[in-house]
Design a protein around this motif. Structure first.
Motif, PDB file in Angstrom:
ATOM      1  N   GLY A 315      29.567  -0.399  43.789  1.00 23.25           N
ATOM      2  CA  GLY A 315      27.650  -0.391  43.169  1.00 23.25           C
ATOM      3  C   GLY A 315      27.192  -1.612  42.938  1.00 23.25           C
ATOM      4  N   VAL A 316      27.550  -2.679  42.498  1.00 29.11           N
ATOM      5  CA  VAL A 316      27.424  -4.213  42.439  1.00 29.11           C
ATOM      6  C   VAL A 316      26.139  -4.525  43.867  1.00 29.11           C
ATOM      7  CG1 VAL A 316      27.703  -6.265  41.624  1.00 29.11           C
ATOM      8  CG2 VAL A 316      28.708  -5.104  40.580  1.00 29.11           C
ATOM      9  N   SER A 317      27.007  -4.279  44.464  1.00 27.27           N
ATOM     10  CA  SER A 317      27.527  -4.686  45.527  1.00 27.27           C
ATOM     11  C   SER A 317      25.300  -4.274  46.505  1.00 27.27           C
ATOM     12  CB  SER A 317      28.482  -4.611  46.929  1.00 27.27           C
ATOM     13  OG  SER A 317      28.684  -3.201  47.662  1.00 27.27           O
ATOM     14  N   HIS A 318      25.805  -3.112  46.804  1.00 24.36           N
ATOM     15  CA  HIS A 318      24.250  -2.355  46.316  1.00 24.36           C
ATOM     16  C   HIS A 318      23.202  -2.651  46.332  1.00 24.36           C
ATOM     17  CE1 HIS A 318      26.153   0.056  49.970  1.00 24.36           C
ATOM     18  NE2 HIS A 318      26.768   0.563  48.801  1.00 24.36           N
ATOM     19  N   GLY A 319      23.532  -2.754  44.348  1.00 26.31           N
ATOM     20  CA  GLY A 319      22.793  -2.964  43.234  1.00 26.31           C
ATOM     21  C   GLY A 319      21.613  -4.544  43.587  1.00 26.31           C
ATOM     22  N   ALA A 320      22.944  -5.484  44.119  1.00 23.54           N
ATOM     23  CA  ALA A 320      22.452  -6.451  44.627  1.00 23.54           C
ATOM     24  C   ALA A 320      21.290  -6.594  45.734  1.00 23.54           C
ATOM     25  CB  ALA A 320      23.635  -7.564  44.633  1.00 23.54           C
ATOM     26  N   GLN A 321      21.637  -5.275  46.705  1.00 28.85           N
ATOM     27  CA  GLN A 321      20.780  -5.945  47.967  1.00 28.85           C
ATOM     28  C   GLN A 321      19.159  -5.157  47.254  1.00 28.85           C
ATOM     29  OE1 GLN A 321      20.693  -6.990  50.152  1.00 28.85           O
ATOM     30  NE2 GLN A 321      22.870  -6.967  51.067  1.00 28.85           N
ATOM     31  N   LYS A 322      18.867  -4.300  46.378  1.00 31.92           N
ATOM     32  CA  LYS A 322      17.667  -3.549  46.174  1.00 31.92           C
ATOM     33  C   LYS A 322      16.855  -4.781  45.364  1.00 31.92           C
ATOM     34  CE  LYS A 322      19.572   0.594  48.090  1.00 31.92           C
ATOM     35  NZ  LYS A 322      21.142  -0.218  48.176  1.00 31.92           N
ATOM     36  N   MET A 323      17.679  -4.796  44.218  1.00 33.20           N
ATOM     37  CA  MET A 323      17.626  -6.316  43.135  1.00 33.20           C
ATOM     38  C   MET A 323      16.562  -7.108  44.090  1.00 33.20           C
ATOM     39  SD  MET A 323      18.995  -8.558  40.204  1.00 33.20           S
ATOM     40  CE  MET A 323      19.887  -9.417  41.806  1.00 33.20           C
ATOM     41  N   ASN A 324      17.468  -7.942  45.368  1.00 34.10           N
ATOM     42  CA  ASN A 324      17.118  -9.107  45.905  1.00 34.10           C
ATOM     43  C   ASN A 324      15.408  -8.606  46.401  1.00 34.10           C
ATOM     44  OD1 ASN A 324      17.266 -11.159  47.066  1.00 34.10           O
ATOM     45  ND2 ASN A 324      17.701 -10.081  49.373  1.00 34.10           N
ATOM     46  N   GLY A 325      15.623  -7.481  46.767  1.00 36.34           N
ATOM     47  CA  GLY A 325      14.143  -7.081  47.612  1.00 36.34           C
ATOM     48  C   GLY A 325      12.775  -6.531  47.334  1.00 36.34           C
ATOM     49  N   ILE A 326      13.628  -5.984  45.678  1.00 35.92           N
ATOM     50  CA  ILE A 326      12.011  -5.913  44.884  1.00 35.92           C
ATOM     51  C   ILE A 326      11.743  -7.464  45.287  1.00 35.92           C
ATOM     52  CG2 ILE A 326      11.123  -5.477  43.028  1.00 35.92           C
ATOM     53  CD1 ILE A 326      13.056  -2.842  43.164  1.00 35.92           C
ATOM     54  N   MET A 327      13.030  -8.063  44.456  1.00 35.30           N
ATOM     55  CA  MET A 327      12.162  -9.278  44.025  1.00 35.30           C
ATOM     56  C   MET A 327      11.871 -10.264  45.416  1.00 35.30           C
ATOM     57  SD  MET A 327      14.951 -12.368  42.871  1.00 35.30           S
ATOM     58  CE  MET A 327      15.884 -11.844  40.642  1.00 35.30           C
ATOM     59  N   GLN A 328      11.760  -9.989  46.462  1.00 36.91           N
ATOM     60  CA  GLN A 328      10.828 -10.846  46.893  1.00 36.91           C
ATOM     61  C   GLN A 328       9.773 -10.351  47.324  1.00 36.91           C
ATOM     62  OE1 GLN A 328      13.309 -10.555  51.092  1.00 36.91           O
ATOM     63  NE2 GLN A 328      14.441 -11.568  50.325  1.00 36.91           N
ATOM     64  N   ASP A 329       9.263  -8.337  47.079  1.00 40.47           N
ATOM     65  CA  ASP A 329       7.825  -8.534  47.202  1.00 40.47           C
ATOM     66  C   ASP A 329       7.313  -9.273  46.218  1.00 40.47           C
ATOM     67  OD1 ASP A 329       8.586  -6.728  50.141  1.00 40.47           O
ATOM     68  OD2 ASP A 329       9.188  -5.173  49.046  1.00 40.47           O
ATOM     69  N   VAL A 330       7.885  -8.698  44.788  1.00 42.42           N
ATOM     70  CA  VAL A 330       7.287  -9.071  43.751  1.00 42.42           C
ATOM     71  C   VAL A 330       6.902 -10.376  44.198  1.00 42.42           C
ATOM     72  CG1 VAL A 330       7.335  -9.469  41.218  1.00 42.42           C
ATOM     73  CG2 VAL A 330       8.330  -7.127  42.264  1.00 42.42           C
ATOM     74  N   GLY A 331       7.847 -11.584  44.194  1.00 46.50           N
ATOM     75  CA  GLY A 331       7.232 -13.123  44.041  1.00 46.50           C
ATOM     76  C   GLY A 331       6.473 -13.324  45.938  1.00 46.50           C
ATOM     77  N   ARG A 332       5.891 -12.426  46.272  1.00 40.70           N
ATOM     78  CA  ARG A 332       4.858 -12.425  47.618  1.00 40.70           C
ATOM     79  C   ARG A 332       3.414 -11.723  46.681  1.00 40.70           C
ATOM     80  NH1 ARG A 332       9.345 -10.225  50.908  1.00 40.70           N
ATOM     81  NH2 ARG A 332       9.748 -12.252  52.275  1.00 40.70           N
ATOM     82  N   GLY A 333       3.631 -10.881  45.900  1.00 38.57           N
ATOM     83  CA  GLY A 333       2.603 -10.917  45.292  1.00 38.57           C
ATOM     84  C   GLY A 333       2.501  -8.923  44.692  1.00 38.57           C
ATOM     85  N   THR A 334       3.172  -8.434  45.328  1.00 37.79           N
ATOM     86  CA  THR A 334       3.355  -6.502  45.331  1.00 37.79           C
ATOM     87  C   THR A 334       3.117  -5.751  44.165  1.00 37.79           C
ATOM     88  OG1 THR A 334       4.274  -6.524  47.559  1.00 37.79           O
ATOM     89  CG2 THR A 334       4.509  -4.900  46.057  1.00 37.79           C
ATOM     90  N   HIS A 335       2.807  -5.137  43.901  1.00 39.81           N
ATOM     91  CA  HIS A 335       3.029  -4.496  42.439  1.00 39.81           C
ATOM     92  C   HIS A 335       4.625  -4.116  42.343  1.00 39.81           C
ATOM     93  CE1 HIS A 335       2.806  -0.818  39.289  1.00 39.81           C
ATOM     94  NE2 HIS A 335       1.702  -2.122  38.939  1.00 39.81           N
ATOM     95  N   LEU A 336       4.962  -4.148  41.210  1.00 37.54           N
ATOM     96  CA  LEU A 336       6.434  -3.682  41.149  1.00 37.54           C
ATOM     97  C   LEU A 336       6.976  -2.683  41.504  1.00 37.54           C
ATOM     98  CD1 LEU A 336       9.381  -4.428  39.822  1.00 37.54           C
ATOM     99  CD2 LEU A 336       8.329  -3.937  37.608  1.00 37.54           C
ATOM    100  N   LEU A 337       6.063  -1.212  41.307  1.00 37.81           N
ATOM    101  CA  LEU A 337       6.504   0.306  41.717  1.00 37.81           C
ATOM    102  C   LEU A 337       6.208  -0.063  42.789  1.00 37.81           C
ATOM    103  CD1 LEU A 337       7.459   2.683  40.988  1.00 37.81           C
ATOM    104  CD2 LEU A 337       4.118   3.851  40.931  1.00 37.81           C
ATOM    105  N   VAL A 338       5.248  -0.631  44.531  1.00 38.36           N
ATOM    106  CA  VAL A 338       5.419  -0.550  45.419  1.00 38.36           C
ATOM    107  C   VAL A 338       6.895  -1.517  45.792  1.00 38.36           C
ATOM    108  CG1 VAL A 338       3.909  -1.412  47.164  1.00 38.36           C
ATOM    109  CG2 VAL A 338       2.900  -0.663  45.201  1.00 38.36           C
ATOM    110  N   ALA A 339       7.244  -2.497  45.402  1.00 37.29           N
ATOM    111  CA  ALA A 339       7.719  -3.172  45.828  1.00 37.29           C
ATOM    112  C   ALA A 339       9.002  -2.665  45.573  1.00 37.29           C
ATOM    113  CB  ALA A 339       8.122  -4.258  45.210  1.00 37.29           C
ATOM    114  N   ALA A 340       9.648  -1.824  44.714  1.00 35.14           N
ATOM    115  CA  ALA A 340      10.395  -0.649  44.346  1.00 35.14           C
ATOM    116  C   ALA A 340      10.652   0.197  45.909  1.00 35.14           C
ATOM    117  CB  ALA A 340      10.562   0.004  43.224  1.00 35.14           C
ATOM    118  N   ARG A 341       9.451   1.145  45.564  1.00 36.60           N
ATOM    119  CA  ARG A 341       9.425   1.567  46.971  1.00 36.60           C
ATOM    120  C   ARG A 341       9.476   1.327  47.838  1.00 36.60           C
ATOM    121  NH1 ARG A 341       5.346   6.415  45.628  1.00 36.60           N
ATOM    122  NH2 ARG A 341       5.559   7.241  47.498  1.00 36.60           N
TER     123      ARG A 341
END
Length: 799
Positions: A315-341
């Motif tokens: 669970g931690v391994s898959h969660g880390a992948q999701k968290m990393n993807g959202i963090m990269q999109d948010v860092g580029r300026g994408t809205h948080l909800l859009v980054a999650a999607r």
């Protein structure tokens, strides 16, 4: 709306939620993210309900029969006849030692009597078949001028006087129990305690934890009594009790694993809120799993107790992948909800395939005909199914609310820029890019091939079964193994019994032909290296026949006269009622073995099986096998058959899942070949560490393959997307490293850290599993980062 793209998969950067099309994405994405609040409420209710079930209904226990391969012919023979084989099933051997003298001290004999009486009254004991110096079934007999004389070993009028003690000495000498029920040095005696499978009062299975607690109370009371004695206990029930006690310590390691995983993820993200969220979702998954296990009526045993560790780490391994993807999109300026999607779109299929591969790794264990492994597989499959909801669906929704800290997001983008320019850790990633180049790729594949060949040569020495004396499930310094070492050193007959059952029509075991065949079987087994001695009805009848003729050695034989045989069997049954059943249609030939190593058991099985095939007849059948060694031999046979079949199934399933995901046989080879190398090297490691393939280690390689494929799935899926968009292999692999590769390394460390603490478990098979899984998780991670680009150079230069 900023129409710039994020560089990973050309998804536009959306800073304002008003400019995002809520109807975009597939049906599942819209269903989850357009109903986020309801999703969270539903999961909260499920968590409360399943948490209550886990807290109130979940139990720790173990079962003797669950350790047996139920469909194996030898075990079926034993189970069909176990009621007639009371001395060869689940039993305890309790040795009471006099540390201050010998067994003829009246104070010691009184203490022995008290231990005997307390064990006799313990719930779960099959009292009719219990044996000790204080039970009337243990008798002596001798031949005199007037015929046979005999009686119980403990004199009827024993009162502790020197005269009665002297009579006891004489009776012991005449009974022939020295080395079996009396220690060779006369400093201890044994109490044989057969156990029932179910409590006759309640009809429920025996609670080994409660049974062990009752025995421990007896042990503690006598070891600290008016005349202290030292008590040694061996047997399946005592082994399980010690395993259950060790499980309490193992549960503490779960907290250590959670702390280590939290520390590793936080060191990578430097974001408290997202780290806590990833760990919390993984803990929720464990809670759901335990609640469902309780709801379905399962229990946790020493094997399945390890599954929550794996579920948490996955669970931690898959969660880390999701968290990393959202963090990269948010860092580029994408809205948080859009980054999650966006992250959901990119990684849901890879994550689902990876979890299905994990589930397959567990589900394949269901093919092994050993209930305890099937329970482990069922428990683990439930946990993996739960992760689909908690970590693939719930976690992105929660992250779309909680998000990541701005500082962490900026730091993530800054590090990505440094990596592209070769600064900081970017030097490592640029070095990994080189494995796509011809020279590096060729050398890497050559080294991997050499390791595979060398590992395979070593792995050919892999043994099946136990390789150590005593109970290999526990460490050598455990109380059980110390007790076993004492009993082995001081008694002639071991507790490793291999019994061949001779099945006849009623009264058929008294026939001359049957007794002669039993005698021949005993002789054949005595010639096998590792067999100490054999015991059968034929031996007892021969002794009685000689006794009726003034003990003359000329009559130490089996008479053809049926009346003589009947009389011999009648006299033998007084002292040894377990030599045949009441209807005289079943009698065992029991071989006592020097050890239960795989080679010893295999030799005995071959000899007994060859004899059975040559001598089976309509009026008598030779059935293998009963006794502790017979059961272990049958288990070894099942493990040997299941070992390669299980690997074949798990690899076939992983290949199918990879092909469905990648739609390319070349990509499947890139993902699977590193796993094959790890499997070969894992078997070689088992040889080097002196581990055999048995019930405890059998699941490890399947789990390593099922979980290990996660790394390649995340890497290759992103790499193929980039290549199909026109990028070169080196560029595509670099993007895969930036988006998922760093987290692959993080996941490898997290998974290894989650199971490496098992190495300190008091339960040796858990320590062995921890070492092997740590090796496989680490090597799979390294193989994914190094072999995937090298193999891609030869197989995927053009996607």
């Amino acid at each position: 709306m900023d129409m710039s793209t994020d560089g990973i998969d050309a998804m536009p950067v959306v800073r304002d939620l008003a400019h995002f099309d809520q109807r975009s994405g597939n049906l599942l994405e819209r269903l989850v993210f357009n109903n986020r609040l309801w999703m969270i409420v539903l999961c909260a209710v499920v968590t409360l309900v399943l948490g209550a079930l886990a807290a109130t209904r979940l139990h720790l226990n173990a079962s003797f029969e669950k350790m047996l391969p139920q469909g194996q012919p030898y075990i079926q023979n034993y189970l069909h006849n176990k009621d007639a084989l009371r001395g060869l099933g689940n039993s305890l051997r309790v040795v009471v030692e006099n540390p201050q003298g010998d067994i003829f001290d009246p104070r010691y004999l009184e203490a022995l009597k008290q231990v005997n009486d307390e064990l006799f009254l313990t719930p779960g004991v099959d009292r009719a078949w219990m044996k000790s110096m204080w039970t009337p079934s243990v008798r002596w007999n001798e031949v005199t001028e007037e015929g046979f004389q005999g009686g119980p070993v403990m004199p009827d009028g024993y009162d502790g006087s020197p005269r009665s003690v002297e009579q006891l000495k004489i009776n012991i000498a005449r009974s022939g129990i020295v080395g079996s029920l009396v220690g060779n040095n006369f400093k201890s005696t044994m109490i044989f305690v057969p156990l029932l499978d179910k409590d006759p009062a309640t009809g429920k299975a025996i609670d080994y934890s409660a049974l062990a607690h009752a025995i421990d109370k007896t042990v503690q009371a006598r070891q600290g009594g008016a005349y202290p004695v030292r008590i040694h206990v061996i047997g399946f029930a005592e082994l399980i009790a010690e395993l259950l006690a060790g499980m309490a310590k193992v549960i503490m390691y779960f907290g250590v694993a959670a702390l280590v995983a939290t520390a590793v993820i936080f060191a990578y993200t430097r974001c408290v809120r997202s780290t806590v969220l990833v760990v919390a979702c993984s803990l929720v998954a464990v809670l759901w799993q335990l609640g469902l296990v309780a709801a379905f009526g399962f229990e946790l045993d020493p094997f399945s107790i390890l599954v929550p560790f794996l579920v948490f780490a996955i669970g931690v391994s898959h969660g880390a992948q999701k968290m990393n993807g959202i963090m990269q999109d948010v860092g580029r300026g994408t809205h948080l909800l859009v980054a999650a999607r966006y992250t959901f779109r990119r990684l849901f299929l890879a994550g689902l395939t990876a979890l299905l591969a994990d589930a397959v790794g567990f589900a394949v264990l269901m093919t092994i005909d050993i209930p305890v492994i099937r329970d482990l597989a069922m428990t683990a499959s439930i946990g993996v199914a739960v992760l689909i909801f908690t970590n693939l669906l719930l976690l992105p929704v929660l992250l779309s609310y909680v998000g990541v800290s701005a500082a962490a997001a900026k730091r993530c983008i800054r590090e990505e820029h440094d990596e592209e320019t070769g600064h900081g850790l970017g030097k490592l990633w640029l070095m990994l890019d080189r494995f796509t180049e011809p020279r590096w790729a060729g050398a890497t594949v050559a080294v991997a091939l050499a390791l595979a060949v060398g590992g395979f040569i070593v792995s050919t020495n892999l043994k099946i079964g136990d390789l150590d004396p005593g109970a290999p499930e526990l460490r050598a310094e455990s109380r059980y193994n110390r007790d076993n070492a004492y009993i082995t050193a001081n008694y002639s007959l071991s507790s490793d019994q291999f019994a061949v059952m001779i099945k006849t029509p009623p009264e058929g075991c008294l026939k001359y032909e049957t007794l002669v065949e039993a005698d021949r079987l005993a002789w054949a087994l005595q010639q096998v290296p590792g067999v100490q001695t054999t015991v059968s009805l034929a031996d007892a009848v021969r002794q009685v026949t000689a006794g009726t003729s003034e003990g003359s050695p000329k009559w130490l034989t089996l008479s053809r006269n049926q009346d003589v045989l009947n009389y011999g069997a009648q006299q033998a049954s007084v002292n040894n009622p377990d030599l045949f059943d009441r209807g005289c249609s079943l009698m065992p030939v029991i071989a006592y073995l020097a050890d239960h190593k795989a080679e010893t058991l295999e030799r005995v099985v071959q000899a007994a099986d060859a004899f059975a095939k040559a001598h089976n007849a309509p009026e008598r059948q030779f059935l293998l096998a009963a006794g502790s060694a017979g059961i272990e031999a049958a288990t070894n046979i099942v493990v040997r058959e299941a070992n390669h079949k299980m690997l074949l199934y798990v690899y076939a399933a992983v290949i199918v899942l990879c092909f469905v995901t990648f739609r390319s046989w070349r990509a499947v080879l890139v993902a699977v070949l590193p796993l094959v190398l790890t499997s070969i090297l894992c078997e070689a490691l088992m040889v080097m560490l002196g581990m055999g393939v048995k019930v405890a280690t059998l699941p490890v390689i399947a789990l390593g393959v099922g979980i290990g494929v996660d790394y390649a799935l995340y890497l290759v899926s992103v790499q193929l997307v980039q290549q199909r968009q026109g990028q070169s292999l080196a560029e595509a692999y670099r993007h895969a490293l930036q988006f998922t590769g760093k987290v692959v390394a993080l996941v490898g460390v997290t998974l290894a850290a989650g199971v490496v603490c098992w190495a300190w478990s008091p339960i040796k098979f858990q320590a062995d599993m921890g070492i092997l899984l740590t090796f496989m998780f680490t090597l799979n991670m390294i193989g994914a980062l190094v072999l995937v680009p090298a193999l891609s150079h030869f197989l995927l230069r053009k996607a």
